[in-house]
Motif scaffolding. Structure first.
Motif, PDB file in Angstrom:
ATOM      1  N   ASP A 170      21.934   6.907  29.058  1.00 52.27           N
ATOM      2  CA  ASP A 170      20.941   7.169  28.010  1.00 52.27           C
ATOM      3  C   ASP A 170      20.341   5.870  27.492  1.00 52.27           C
ATOM      4  O   ASP A 170      19.114   5.757  27.295  1.00 52.27           O
ATOM      5  CB  ASP A 170      21.587   7.932  26.846  1.00 52.27           C
ATOM      6  N   LYS A 171      21.200   4.878  27.298  1.00 54.93           N
ATOM      7  CA  LYS A 171      20.738   3.596  26.775  1.00 54.93           C
ATOM      8  C   LYS A 171      19.799   2.899  27.756  1.00 54.93           C
ATOM      9  O   LYS A 171      18.761   2.339  27.383  1.00 54.93           O
ATOM     10  CB  LYS A 171      21.950   2.707  26.477  1.00 54.93           C
ATOM     11  N   GLU A 172      20.144   2.957  29.053  1.00 53.33           N
ATOM     12  CA  GLU A 172      19.294   2.321  30.060  1.00 53.33           C
ATOM     13  C   GLU A 172      17.955   3.039  30.198  1.00 53.33           C
ATOM     14  O   GLU A 172      16.898   2.420  30.344  1.00 53.33           O
ATOM     15  CB  GLU A 172      20.025   2.298  31.410  1.00 53.33           C
ATOM     16  N   ALA A 173      17.971   4.387  30.143  1.00 52.89           N
ATOM     17  CA  ALA A 173      16.720   5.146  30.231  1.00 52.89           C
ATOM     18  C   ALA A 173      15.811   4.818  29.056  1.00 52.89           C
ATOM     19  O   ALA A 173      14.595   4.652  29.214  1.00 52.89           O
ATOM     20  CB  ALA A 173      17.022   6.638  30.281  1.00 52.89           C
ATOM     21  N   THR A 174      16.382   4.702  27.858  1.00 62.80           N
ATOM     22  CA  THR A 174      15.588   4.356  26.669  1.00 62.80           C
ATOM     23  C   THR A 174      14.984   2.968  26.814  1.00 62.80           C
ATOM     24  O   THR A 174      13.820   2.742  26.474  1.00 62.80           O
ATOM     25  CB  THR A 174      16.475   4.423  25.416  1.00 62.80           C
ATOM     26  N   ARG A 175      15.771   2.032  27.339  1.00 59.91           N
ATOM     27  CA  ARG A 175      15.271   0.661  27.512  1.00 59.91           C
ATOM     28  C   ARG A 175      14.097   0.611  28.479  1.00 59.91           C
ATOM     29  O   ARG A 175      13.066  -0.047  28.222  1.00 59.91           O
ATOM     30  CB  ARG A 175      16.396  -0.231  28.033  1.00 59.91           C
ATOM     31  N   VAL A 176      14.228   1.319  29.605  1.00 59.96           N
ATOM     32  CA  VAL A 176      13.165   1.290  30.615  1.00 59.96           C
ATOM     33  C   VAL A 176      11.887   1.910  30.069  1.00 59.96           C
ATOM     34  O   VAL A 176      10.789   1.393  30.275  1.00 59.96           O
ATOM     35  CB  VAL A 176      13.630   2.023  31.891  1.00 59.96           C
ATOM     36  N   VAL A 177      12.013   3.032  29.347  1.00 60.19           N
ATOM     37  CA  VAL A 177      10.823   3.690  28.801  1.00 60.19           C
ATOM     38  C   VAL A 177      10.132   2.796  27.771  1.00 60.19           C
ATOM     39  O   VAL A 177       8.903   2.695  27.727  1.00 60.19           O
ATOM     40  CB  VAL A 177      11.195   5.050  28.193  1.00 60.19           C
ATOM     41  N   GLN A 223      26.333  10.015  37.451  1.00 63.01           N
ATOM     42  CA  GLN A 223      24.927  10.061  37.803  1.00 63.01           C
ATOM     43  C   GLN A 223      24.314  11.336  37.224  1.00 63.01           C
ATOM     44  O   GLN A 223      25.023  12.234  36.787  1.00 63.01           O
ATOM     45  CB  GLN A 223      24.734  10.018  39.321  1.00 63.01           C
ATOM     46  N   GLY A 224      22.980  11.398  37.216  1.00 64.31           N
ATOM     47  CA  GLY A 224      22.302  12.563  36.648  1.00 64.31           C
ATOM     48  C   GLY A 224      20.894  12.214  36.200  1.00 64.31           C
ATOM     49  O   GLY A 224      20.383  11.128  36.461  1.00 64.31           O
ATOM     50  N   ARG A 225      20.282  13.162  35.487  1.00 63.81           N
ATOM     51  CA  ARG A 225      18.898  12.989  35.037  1.00 63.81           C
ATOM     52  C   ARG A 225      18.858  13.015  33.514  1.00 63.81           C
ATOM     53  O   ARG A 225      19.260  13.990  32.891  1.00 63.81           O
ATOM     54  CB  ARG A 225      18.018  14.096  35.610  1.00 63.81           C
ATOM     55  N   VAL A 245       9.425  12.458  30.006  1.00 61.10           N
ATOM     56  CA  VAL A 245       9.632  11.862  31.332  1.00 61.10           C
ATOM     57  C   VAL A 245      11.101  11.993  31.720  1.00 61.10           C
ATOM     58  O   VAL A 245      11.977  11.643  30.924  1.00 61.10           O
ATOM     59  CB  VAL A 245       9.215  10.374  31.342  1.00 61.10           C
ATOM     60  N   PRO A 246      11.386  12.479  32.945  1.00 62.79           N
ATOM     61  CA  PRO A 246      12.776  12.485  33.427  1.00 62.79           C
ATOM     62  C   PRO A 246      13.107  11.157  34.101  1.00 62.79           C
ATOM     63  O   PRO A 246      12.339  10.661  34.926  1.00 62.79           O
ATOM     64  CB  PRO A 246      12.767  13.639  34.439  1.00 62.79           C
ATOM     65  N   VAL A 247      14.249  10.588  33.752  1.00 62.20           N
ATOM     66  CA  VAL A 247      14.718   9.342  34.364  1.00 62.20           C
ATOM     67  C   VAL A 247      15.977   9.668  35.149  1.00 62.20           C
ATOM     68  O   VAL A 247      17.008  10.033  34.579  1.00 62.20           O
ATOM     69  CB  VAL A 247      15.001   8.263  33.300  1.00 62.20           C
ATOM     70  N   THR A 248      15.892   9.556  36.489  1.00 62.80           N
ATOM     71  CA  THR A 248      16.978   9.985  37.370  1.00 62.80           C
ATOM     72  C   THR A 248      17.855   8.790  37.769  1.00 62.80           C
ATOM     73  O   THR A 248      17.329   7.747  38.159  1.00 62.80           O
ATOM     74  CB  THR A 248      16.413  10.655  38.637  1.00 62.80           C
ATOM     75  N   PHE A 249      19.164   8.979  37.629  1.00 60.88           N
ATOM     76  CA  PHE A 249      20.145   7.986  38.067  1.00 60.88           C
ATOM     77  C   PHE A 249      20.938   8.606  39.228  1.00 60.88           C
ATOM     78  O   PHE A 249      21.574   9.644  39.061  1.00 60.88           O
ATOM     79  CB  PHE A 249      21.100   7.606  36.930  1.00 60.88           C
ATOM     80  N   ARG A 250      20.856   7.993  40.407  1.00 58.76           N
ATOM     81  CA  ARG A 250      21.545   8.526  41.574  1.00 58.76           C
ATOM     82  C   ARG A 250      22.224   7.396  42.302  1.00 58.76           C
ATOM     83  O   ARG A 250      21.605   6.384  42.640  1.00 58.76           O
ATOM     84  CB  ARG A 250      20.529   9.232  42.495  1.00 58.76           C
ATOM     85  N   LEU A 251      23.498   7.556  42.580  1.00 52.02           N
ATOM     86  CA  LEU A 251      24.288   6.545  43.300  1.00 52.02           C
ATOM     87  C   LEU A 251      23.972   6.633  44.788  1.00 52.02           C
ATOM     88  O   LEU A 251      23.867   7.726  45.344  1.00 52.02           O
ATOM     89  CB  LEU A 251      25.779   6.769  43.078  1.00 52.02           C
ATOM     90  N   GLN A 252      23.805   5.465  45.396  1.00 55.00           N
ATOM     91  CA  GLN A 252      23.522   5.429  46.826  1.00 55.00           C
ATOM     92  C   GLN A 252      24.813   5.663  47.600  1.00 55.00           C
ATOM     93  O   GLN A 252      25.842   5.113  47.276  1.00 55.00           O
ATOM     94  CB  GLN A 252      22.905   4.072  47.224  1.00 55.00           C
ATOM     95  N   SER A 260      11.778   3.473  39.028  1.00 55.80           N
ATOM     96  CA  SER A 260      12.782   3.211  40.052  1.00 55.80           C
ATOM     97  C   SER A 260      13.013   1.725  40.265  1.00 55.80           C
ATOM     98  O   SER A 260      14.125   1.289  40.552  1.00 55.80           O
ATOM     99  CB  SER A 260      12.352   3.865  41.373  1.00 55.80           C
ATOM    100  N   LYS A 261      11.955   0.901  40.107  1.00 58.96           N
ATOM    101  CA  LYS A 261      12.094  -0.536  40.324  1.00 58.96           C
ATOM    102  C   LYS A 261      12.745  -1.249  39.143  1.00 58.96           C
ATOM    103  O   LYS A 261      13.341  -2.313  39.310  1.00 58.96           O
ATOM    104  CB  LYS A 261      10.719  -1.151  40.604  1.00 58.96           C
ATOM    105  N   ASN A 262      12.611  -0.699  37.948  1.00 60.92           N
ATOM    106  CA  ASN A 262      13.072  -1.400  36.750  1.00 60.92           C
ATOM    107  C   ASN A 262      14.391  -0.877  36.198  1.00 60.92           C
ATOM    108  O   ASN A 262      14.923  -1.443  35.252  1.00 60.92           O
ATOM    109  CB  ASN A 262      11.993  -1.322  35.661  1.00 60.92           C
ATOM    110  N   ILE A 263      14.898   0.220  36.742  1.00 57.53           N
ATOM    111  CA  ILE A 263      16.189   0.752  36.275  1.00 57.53           C
ATOM    112  C   ILE A 263      17.331  -0.131  36.810  1.00 57.53           C
ATOM    113  O   ILE A 263      17.390  -0.444  37.996  1.00 57.53           O
ATOM    114  CB  ILE A 263      16.381   2.208  36.741  1.00 57.53           C
ATOM    115  N   LYS A 264      18.208  -0.529  35.926  1.00 58.38           N
ATOM    116  CA  LYS A 264      19.418  -1.267  36.291  1.00 58.38           C
ATOM    117  C   LYS A 264      20.612  -0.347  36.041  1.00 58.38           C
ATOM    118  O   LYS A 264      20.923  -0.014  34.906  1.00 58.38           O
ATOM    119  CB  LYS A 264      19.538  -2.542  35.457  1.00 58.38           C
TER     120      LYS A 264
END
Length: 277
Positions: free
Chosen positions: A241-248, A212-214, A270-277, A197-201
């Motif tokens: 997908d590209k951002e999730a791969t980078r973070v992992v 958004q999605g998982r 690992v699930p990487v969740t992207f959710r708009l505030q 959560s801290k490193n996802i851009k």
């Protein structure tokens, strides 16, 4: 210049001589001396109270500091005494292992009959006849032994050593899905999701389009804890997908999984969740 007396009210009678003394100003000024005296007493009492509080506080702090210094000195002296006692203590003398002498009876090695030429047979390998054995009263055993107790001794036997089976070797290139000890992110699952959560851009394109999605990502935790073979198994959007791969891929080394006590390669999801505030 005449001295000012804050208590004497004689000047009031002089000022109001021949005037209407029933007016409130006379009574107000008549009590000026008493009010000044009360004010002086109150100020002096307040000064004494403040001075007493300050003195008590300083005394208490000095007392506490003295007690702490005494305790520290006592602890230091005690630790020095313990170290001195530890140095003075005698080392335990090693126990002398008692060796029990085995009682062995004299024996002659049993020779397996084998056909050989006479010149190839050694003297000690010749088969003893029954008459020779009866004359010597020597038992037949596995070895030629000169015993130390012909009465209570036992014939020396050959000890058979059974080799323990080697533990099954784990193939170094094999990737496991489930092992005895699964790999773990340093600090556990909560630390893992906090790191993600801290490193996802959030990608700007996905944010502008409201995407958004998982994203489900799989990877392999190597024997040294490094992350390899990162793949997206459930896609949401190419940017996500590209951002999730980078973070992992940027994750620190994991605690590797183990099988039969050895570190092995383990596949992890690992699930990487992207959710708009």
């Amino acid at each position: 210049m005449a001295k000012i007396d804050l208590i004497d009210n004689g000047w009031v009678d002089l000022v109001f001589d021949g005037k209407n003394q029933a007016y409130g100003a006379y009574q107000l000024r008549k009590n000026t001396g008493a009010r000044n005296l009360k004010a002086l007493i109150v100020m002096f009492a307040a000064f004494l109270i403040i001075a007493g509080i300050v003195y008590a506080k300083v005394s208490i702090e000095n007392y506490i500091a003295a007690q702490n210094a005494a305790i520290e000195a006592d602890v230091e002296l005690q630790s020095l005494a313990e170290k001195k006692e530890a140095k003075v203590e005698k080392k335990d003398e090693p126990e002398v292992e008692k060796i029990e002498i085995e009682r062995v009876k004299s024996s002659v090695a049993f020779t397996v009959p084998e056909i050989k030429k006479d010149d190839e047979v050694k003297e000690e390998q010749e088969i003893k006849s029954q008459d020779e054995l009866q004359e010597t009263n020597t038992a037949i055993g596995a070895f030629n032994v000169e015993g130390n107790d012909e009465t209570a001794g036992e014939v020396l036997k050959a000890k058979e050593v059974i080799a323990e089976p080697e533990p099954p070797k784990v193939e170094e290139s094999k990737v496991f899905d489930v092992v005895e000890e699964m790999p773990q992110f340093p600090g556990g699952p909560s630390a893992l999701f906090e790191y993600l959560s801290k490193n996802i851009k959030y990608p700007v394109v996905a944010e502008e389009n409201g995407v958004q999605g998982r994203v489900i990502v799989t990877f392999v935790v190597e024997r040294d804890g490094s992350i390899t073979d990162v793949k997206v198994v459930k896609s949401v959007d190419p940017s996500l997908d590209k951002e999730a791969t980078r973070v992992v891929k940027s994750m620190p080394h994991w605690i590797p999984g183990k099988q039969n006590g050895s570190a092995v390669r383990v596949k992890y999801t690992v699930p990487v969740t992207f959710r708009l505030q």
